[in-house]
Design an enzyme around this catalytic site. Structure first.
Site, PDB file in Angstrom:
ATOM      1  N   ASP A   1       0.847  -1.184   0.000  1.00  0.00           N
ATOM      2  CA  ASP A   1       0.000   0.000   0.000  1.00  0.00           C
ATOM      3  C   ASP A   1       0.882   1.233   0.000  1.00  0.00           C
ATOM      4  O   ASP A   1       1.971   1.225   0.561  1.00  0.00           O
ATOM      5  CB  ASP A   1      -0.890   0.043   1.247  1.00  0.00           C
ATOM      6  CG  ASP A   1      -1.905  -1.072   1.291  1.00  0.00           C
ATOM      7  OD1 ASP A   1      -2.171  -1.655   0.233  1.00  0.00           O
ATOM      8  OD2 ASP A   1      -2.413  -1.366   2.388  1.00  0.00           O
TER       9      ASP A   1
ATOM     10  N   HIS B   1      -9.727  -5.045  -8.198  1.00  0.00           N
ATOM     11  CA  HIS B   1     -10.003  -3.912  -7.321  1.00  0.00           C
ATOM     12  C   HIS B   1      -9.409  -2.615  -7.868  1.00  0.00           C
ATOM     13  O   HIS B   1     -10.071  -1.569  -7.896  1.00  0.00           O
ATOM     14  CB  HIS B   1      -9.436  -4.220  -5.929  1.00  0.00           C
ATOM     15  CG  HIS B   1      -9.761  -3.200  -4.898  1.00  0.00           C
ATOM     16  ND1 HIS B   1     -10.969  -3.150  -4.244  1.00  0.00           N
ATOM     17  CD2 HIS B   1      -9.032  -2.169  -4.399  1.00  0.00           C
ATOM     18  CE1 HIS B   1     -10.973  -2.145  -3.389  1.00  0.00           C
ATOM     19  NE2 HIS B   1      -9.800  -1.527  -3.463  1.00  0.00           N
TER      20      HIS B   1
END
Length: 403
Positions: free
Chosen positions: A230, A318
């Site tokens: 991330d 996603h």
């Protein structure tokens, strides 16, 4: 859950105002989503960023200024820990409600300014270095409607999305406070002071939630509880002025916070083969490179196809569904955190700032319908708040609400 914002740099510096002395002095650790998450911010020095976003320990500098045109909880780089508190106000008459709100906002401004100072009076905040505290205060849509407050027209509760399993006791609220700091001790003490001040001024506690970021070496991208890298990107200054902060006028130094508490099936996701996890997210698990790309910070090419006509980044990935390309380039500033409330309740505190919450609604509708990651996520709480403009040293929160 919207997470992919393109390959831009984060900058949340305020527009030029009489408060221009504020500087974001902290390069805190951070987390953002190629898979599910927030973003690694970089420090802002004199209104300019200094390179690609990285994470690392906060620098030993003076306390972060509380006063300014925009609240430091948004303008300063993301810090390693957070504590959110939600409050309600009693519902007598609108006139009484406005009076109570003025009292609560004044109490919060005084409490937070004092706690963030170089020499906070509470001995628990002294002796271990500066608190490095940042904060933000926001107003919920329901309160704004009840009291006829001057808030952006776009402010409103989110719709119910397919698959939502929201706990009403941990959602919404009339006033939202977010505290951030380099350590959880500071947050525990300041949260107590905030709770006490708000209660004395007439507010009623509704819910509270803590979150954290992983320890990450400076210059590297952290991973979320799924193990996905991330910290890919956030809007740069120009994009933030267009998509994050309000338009010129009464709300130009405010923004809207969308909060979602998302439980993650960490064990279930870990049980997938690595190649399957890559296709669910749209990035390689081992290094965060988007499928079809060559480097972690390449912008995902959501239109690239394989020879058989299938998308390189699958249609249900996603990353693809959250791409700003589907929304005319509109972006959010994400500042999410992980949470761990027990072995069966771990996940993400999705926090994103935007000019119009309809941006989140569009993305979340796509994700709820098609996201391959959805079976591993449960949205369990939700809130929206108008993050008020900052305050001058002789001012308080909400001075624009009554016009």
């Amino acid at each position: 859950m919207p997470t992919e914002q393109g390959n831009a740099q984060d900058s949340t510096r305020p527009a030029a105002t009489r408060f221009g002395r504020r500087r974001a002095l902290l390069a805190g650790g951070a987390v953002l989503a190629a898979g599910v998450g927030a973003v690694a911010d970089e420090p802002v020095r004199d209104g300019r960023t200094t390179g690609r976003a990285t994470t690392g320990a906060p620098s030993a500098q003076a306390a972060i200024p509380f006063h300014g045109a925009r609240q430091a909880g948004v303008t300063v780089s993301q810090q390693p820990a957070t504590h959110l508190l939600s409050f309600d106000l009693p519902q007598p008459s609108a006139a009484t409600g406005r009076k109570t709100l003025r009292s609560v906002l004044g109490a919060l401004a005084r409490t937070l300014a004092t706690a963030a100072s170089d020499s906070p009076p509470d001995p628990r905040l002294r002796g271990g270095g500066e608190t490095r505290l940042t904060s933000l205060v926001g107003i919920g849509p329901s309160l704004a409607t009840r009291l006829g407050l001057n808030v952006p027209d776009s402010l409103g509760e989110l719709p119910t999305f397919p698959g939502d399993r929201l706990d009403p006791h941990r959602s919404k609220g009339d006033i939202l406070v977010q505290l951030c700091a380099a350590d959880r001790w500071t947050l525990a003490v300041v949260a107590e002071l905030v709770d006490r001040a708000a209660l004395a001024a007439g507010a009623v506690p509704r819910w509270t939630q803590t979150g954290f970021l992983p320890h990450t070496a400076p210059g590297t991208t952290p991973r979320n509880l799924f193990g996905s890298k991330d910290g890919i990107a956030n809007p740069d200054h120009e994009a933030a002025e267009r998509w994050v902060w309000g338009p010129p006028g009464a709300h130009e130094n405010g923004t809207v916070l969308v909060y979602r508490r998302i439980r993650m099936d960490v064990t279930g996701f870990a049980g997938l083969p690595e190649s399957r996890r890559d296709r669910v997210i749209g990035r390689r698990d081992r290094d965060g490179v988007p499928l079809g790309g060559t480097a972690e910070h390449d912008e995902p090419d959501i239109y690239a196809k394989n020879p058989d006509g299938s998308y390189v980044i699958p249609a249900t990935a996603h990353v693809r569904l959250a791409s700003p390309r589907f929304d005319g380039g509109a972006r959010m500033l994400r500042r999410s955190y992980s949470y761990d409330d027990g072995p069966t309740d771990r996940g993400l505190l999705f926090c994103a700032f935007m000019r119009e919450p309809s941006r989140f609604t569009r993305v979340q509708n796509r994700l709820a319908a098609l996201d391959a990651l959805a079976p591993f996520l449960q949205h369990r709480a939700s809130a929206v708040a108008y993050v008020l403009p900052g305050t001058a040293p002789d001012g308080t929160f909400g001075e624009q609400l009554w016009t």
